[in-house]
Every structure is written in structure tokens, then in C-alpha cells.
Design an enzyme around this catalytic site. Structure first.
Site, short mmCIF file in Angstrom:
data_model
loop_
_atom_site.label_atom_id
_atom_site.label_comp_id
_atom_site.label_asym_id
_atom_site.label_seq_id
_atom_site.Cartn_x
_atom_site.Cartn_y
_atom_site.Cartn_z
N ARG A 55 0.86 -1.18 0.00
CA ARG A 55 0.00 0.00 0.00
C ARG A 55 0.89 1.23 0.00
O ARG A 55 1.85 1.31 0.77
CB ARG A 55 -0.90 0.04 1.24
CG ARG A 55 -1.94 -1.06 1.31
CD ARG A 55 -2.80 -0.89 2.55
NE ARG A 55 -3.70 -2.02 2.75
CZ ARG A 55 -4.90 -2.11 2.22
NH1 ARG A 55 -5.35 -1.14 1.45
NH2 ARG A 55 -5.66 -3.16 2.45
N GLY A 56 0.58 2.18 -0.86
CA GLY A 56 1.30 3.43 -0.89
C GLY A 56 0.40 4.57 -0.48
O GLY A 56 -0.74 4.36 -0.06
N GLY A 57 0.91 5.78 -0.58
CA GLY A 57 0.12 6.92 -0.19
C GLY A 57 -1.08 7.14 -1.09
O GLY A 57 -2.12 7.63 -0.67
N MET A 58 -0.96 6.74 -2.38
CA MET A 58 -2.02 7.01 -3.35
C MET A 58 -2.68 5.76 -3.89
O MET A 58 -3.77 5.85 -4.46
CB MET A 58 -1.46 7.82 -4.52
CG MET A 58 -0.97 9.20 -4.16
SD MET A 58 -0.49 10.13 -5.63
CE MET A 58 0.89 9.15 -6.22
N ASP B 93 11.26 10.05 -7.91
CA ASP B 93 11.32 9.23 -6.69
C ASP B 93 12.23 8.03 -6.91
O ASP B 93 11.88 6.89 -6.59
CB ASP B 93 9.91 8.77 -6.30
CG ASP B 93 9.81 8.40 -4.82
OD1 ASP B 93 10.67 8.84 -4.03
OD2 ASP B 93 8.86 7.68 -4.45
N LYS C 257 -2.44 -1.89 -10.16
CA LYS C 257 -2.28 -0.72 -9.31
C LYS C 257 -3.57 0.07 -9.33
O LYS C 257 -3.96 0.61 -10.37
CB LYS C 257 -1.11 0.13 -9.79
CG LYS C 257 -0.79 1.31 -8.88
CD LYS C 257 0.52 1.97 -9.28
CE LYS C 257 0.91 3.06 -8.29
NZ LYS C 257 2.22 3.68 -8.63
#
Length: 396
Positions: free
Chosen positions: A75-78, A204, A96
Site C-alpha cells: 500500500r502506498g500513499g495514493m 522518486d 495498481k
């Protein structure tokens, strides 16, 4: 008399609307904005004049074409990442999908959907062996988009570096193993140069986003905050600490415009994205790869106050003129390459093409074009490259 929208209570999980955040004139909204990472991210990404388009074309594959697992692998921020089965071709793919949930601030879910769509369009421009491949863009029955990506086998550079740190606890440096990773990372530098030629900036490039394969290959993944400089509406993100969604390893705090301590100061200030940002991030990654540390030591902080203080220290360090210590004091060539990649002045950094050239020259034993050699240094480099001939000359 209409007194305008009522500010939300900051005691619960309720968030202001996007309209209220844009005004931020009510004291309660201002206080909430200072402490809420989600709302900070939404303000940073809010581009009312030229939003990222979400005009999904017809005929996109639906989620029913895939066997989705119950839980994501990350899980990422978005977004959330799933390893799913493509029912049509019997292959495993990575899906995704944008984050959803009642805990999201108003408008944030829509922004995440736009980001996923933008990532798909960026990856469609890029076909390179060291860049993750997008197969297609999908659309769920309720309307949200998702990316269908190739599944890349391998371990992250982050995991490999952590493994080396554990091994080095016996007091023996693993210099050879660290330098061997440079051969993998040259392909990442080439991928960045390829993207930059097409006016795409990754923003990133960190050990978390580099996967290492079993046969020496490397792949740059997660283009979720990448910028296509040719696309309209690509406004920059202001600094916003995402305390609620640390990166997968839990070792770093991701901000809306990148990941400290791998990003240059200009990027933290929301300035126009440029290729030198990626050169810097990749340079910090090189620094950590060969030395085991980053120039600014980023620690895990458990409290809001601790995270805020560390971020302030990082920004002060990033803004200063103090040069970083040499990555490898006994190897001036490699240290010089890394030092130029992470120069505080973006105009003095390598271009991505120059960085590729310097790394290849270093690895093949050629003279590195950016390094100033003494006469003895040139002889030493020649001797290392022509070891057998050098031994013969000495024996005469």
C-alpha cells in the site's frame, strides 16, 4: 444571512471540503491543515486551472478480467498494489488501483484516480528494458481506473542494502558486494536518461523503487509521482509529509513530491520538475549503495513531533552549502562521480547521459572524463586495466 460553509470539527476524522481548504480562512480549517497529511497532499496536488485529465476512453478492460486477491501486496500513499491473475492469458500481473475509503479527505480519492491515469499515460510513452512495462489501463464497473503492469521478479535494492547492513554487523565491510551492485545500477541510470529524452522526470528514484533480478537486471518501478513535462496541468507539489502512509519498508516517510533523504532541496519547494532532480536522487542512492549510509541520516521517528523535527533538520541540511563527505574516501574516482551527481547546485550536476558515461568508464577501467587525474593516478588506472602487461613491465 449566509455566513458561508461551516468549518469541520478537528476533533474527529472529518475533513474540510476542497473548497474550504482552498480558502483556509477559518481558524479551525487552518489548524486542521497544519496537522493533517491527507489535506496537505490534496492542497499540494490541487490544480484547478489545468487538472490531470480523467477522460477514460471506452473499451477499457474491466476488473472482471482478473482474479484479484483479497489483500494487496503493498500500500502506498495514493494506491494499492495487487498481484493478480489475468484470466485471459493465464499470467500473473500487477494491478495498481487508487486508494479508496471513508477516511480519505473529500476530493482525495478523485485526485488519486487522476494520478493512476497519469502514470499509465507516462508509462505508455516509455519502452525500456529497465522501466516497468504497462500492459493496459483498466476501468472498474464503478468507474475508477487501474493500471495493469508487468510483474517484475526480484528483490528491491532497499532489501539488498538492508541485508548488507545486517551482514556488516560482524565488523567486516562488504565492499566487494556493494561495488558489484553498480553494474545493476548503470541500467537504471540509462533508464533515467531515456525518460529524460522524452521529457519525463521520475521524481522518486530511491532504493525502494529499484528491483534487482537474478541475472543482474534492474528495473525502475513506481512512476506514480512522475512528471510528463509535455503534458498540460503538471503543476508541482509543495512539501507535505505523509505520516499516515510510510513507504513499504517503513523506514522512510514519503512526501507528496518525493522521499527524503533522496530528494534535492528544490524539489521539496515544489519547483518545476527537471531531470537534475532524478540525477540527485539516483546519486544519493549510489552513495548509500557503496557506503551503507545516506549523507543525511534519516531515522525512524515514532512521534509527530519527532518526524516534524527531523524534517526541519533535513530541509536545513538540504539547503546548506555543506558538501557531503566522500562516499568512498579511498576511491576518489567513484566518490567524485557521486559528489557531482549530488551537487547542491542543480546546474553543476551531471546530465543523466553524462552520469551514464562516467559510470561506464569507471566500471570498464577507462579514464573517467569528469575526473582530474595526476600522472601517478593515470598510471595506476592504466595498470589496473592492463594488469598482466604491467606485471611484465615491472619484472623486466
Amino acid at each position: 444571512m449566509d455566513s458561508g460553509p461551516t468549518a469541520p470539527s478537528t476533533s474527529g476524522t472529518r475533513h474540510p471540503t476542497l473548497a474550504q481548504l482552498r480558502e483556509a480562512s477559518h481558524p479551525d480549517v487552518s489548524v486542521h491543515l497544519q496537522s493533517c497529511a491527507q489535506c496537505q497532499s490534496m492542497i499540494a496536488a490541487d490544480v484547478p486551472s489545468a487538472p490531470i485529465p480523467l477522460d477514460l476512453p471506452k473499451g477499457l478492460v474491466s476488473e472482471s478480467a482478473f482474479k484479484w486477491p483479497a489483500d494487496p501486496i503493498a500500500r502506498g500513499g495514493m494506491a494499492a498494489i495487487y498481484a493478480a491473475e489475468d484470466r485471459r492469458l493465464g499470467r500473473t500481473v500487477i494491478l495498481k488501483a487508487p486508494r479508496e475509503g471513508d477516511d480519505l479527505a473529500p476530493g482525495l480519492a478523485d485526485m488519486f484516480q487522476r494520478r493512476v491515469t497519469a502514470e499509465a499515460r507516462i508509462l505508455a510513452k516509455l519502452q525500456h528494458p529497465a522501466i516497468v512495462t504497462i500492459h493496459e489501463l483498466g476501468k472498474s464497473t464503478v468507474g475508477w481506473p487501474f493500471c495493469v503492469l508487468e510483474r517484475v521478479e526480484g528483490v528491491s535494492l532497499r532489501d539488498r542494502l538492508d541485508e548488507l547492513v545486517e551482514l556488516e554487523k560482524d565488523g567486516k565491510p562488504r565492499t566487494r558486494e556493494r561495488l558489484e551492485l553498480l553494474s545493476n545500477l548503470v541500467s537504471i541510470a540509462e533508464a533515467l536518461a531515456y525518460a529524460h529524452e522524452r521529457n519525463v522526470v521520475h521524481r522518486d528514484c530511491t532504493p525502494n523503487n529499484i528491483l534487482l533480478g537474478k541475472r543482474g537486471e534492474a528495473t525502475l518501478i513506481d512512476w506514480g509521482i512522475a512528471r510528463d513535462l509535455d503534458a498540460p496541468g503538471m503543476a508541482e507539489d509543495a512539501l507535505s509529509v505523509n505520516n499516515q502512509d510510510p513507504s513499504v519498508s517503513g523506514r522512510m516517510v514519503t512526501i507528496s513530491a518525493g522521499t527524503p533523504p533522496y530528494l534535492p532541496y528544490a524539489q521539496t519547494q515544489g519547483r518545476q520538475a527537471e531531470p537534475s532532480f532524478d540525477v540527485y536522487s539516483f546519486g544519493i542512492t549510489l552513495y548509500e549503495t557503496v557506503s551503507g549510509v545516506t549523507p543525511f541520516e534519516w531515522r525512524v521517528e515514532d512521534t509527530e513531533v519527532g518526524r516534524a523535527k527531523q524534517l526541519v533538520r533535513f530541509l536545513e541540511w538540504a539547503q546548506s552549502d555543506e558538501p557531503a563527505a566522500p562516499a568512498m574516501p579511498k576511491d576518489l574516482e567513484l566518490s567524485g562521480i557521486i559528489a557531482r551527481a549530488i551537487d547542491r547546485d542543480g546546474a553543476k550536476r551531471f546530465t543523466s547521459d553524462e552520469l551514464v558515461r562516467a559510470l561506464k568508464q569507471y566500471l570498464t577501467g577507462d579514464l573517467v572524463f569528469s575526473h582530474r587525474y595526476s600522472v601517478t593516478g593515470r598510471l595506476a588506472r592504466w595498470a589496473r586495466r592492463n594488469r598482466a602487461l604491467a606485471v611484465g613491465v615491472v619484472s623486466l
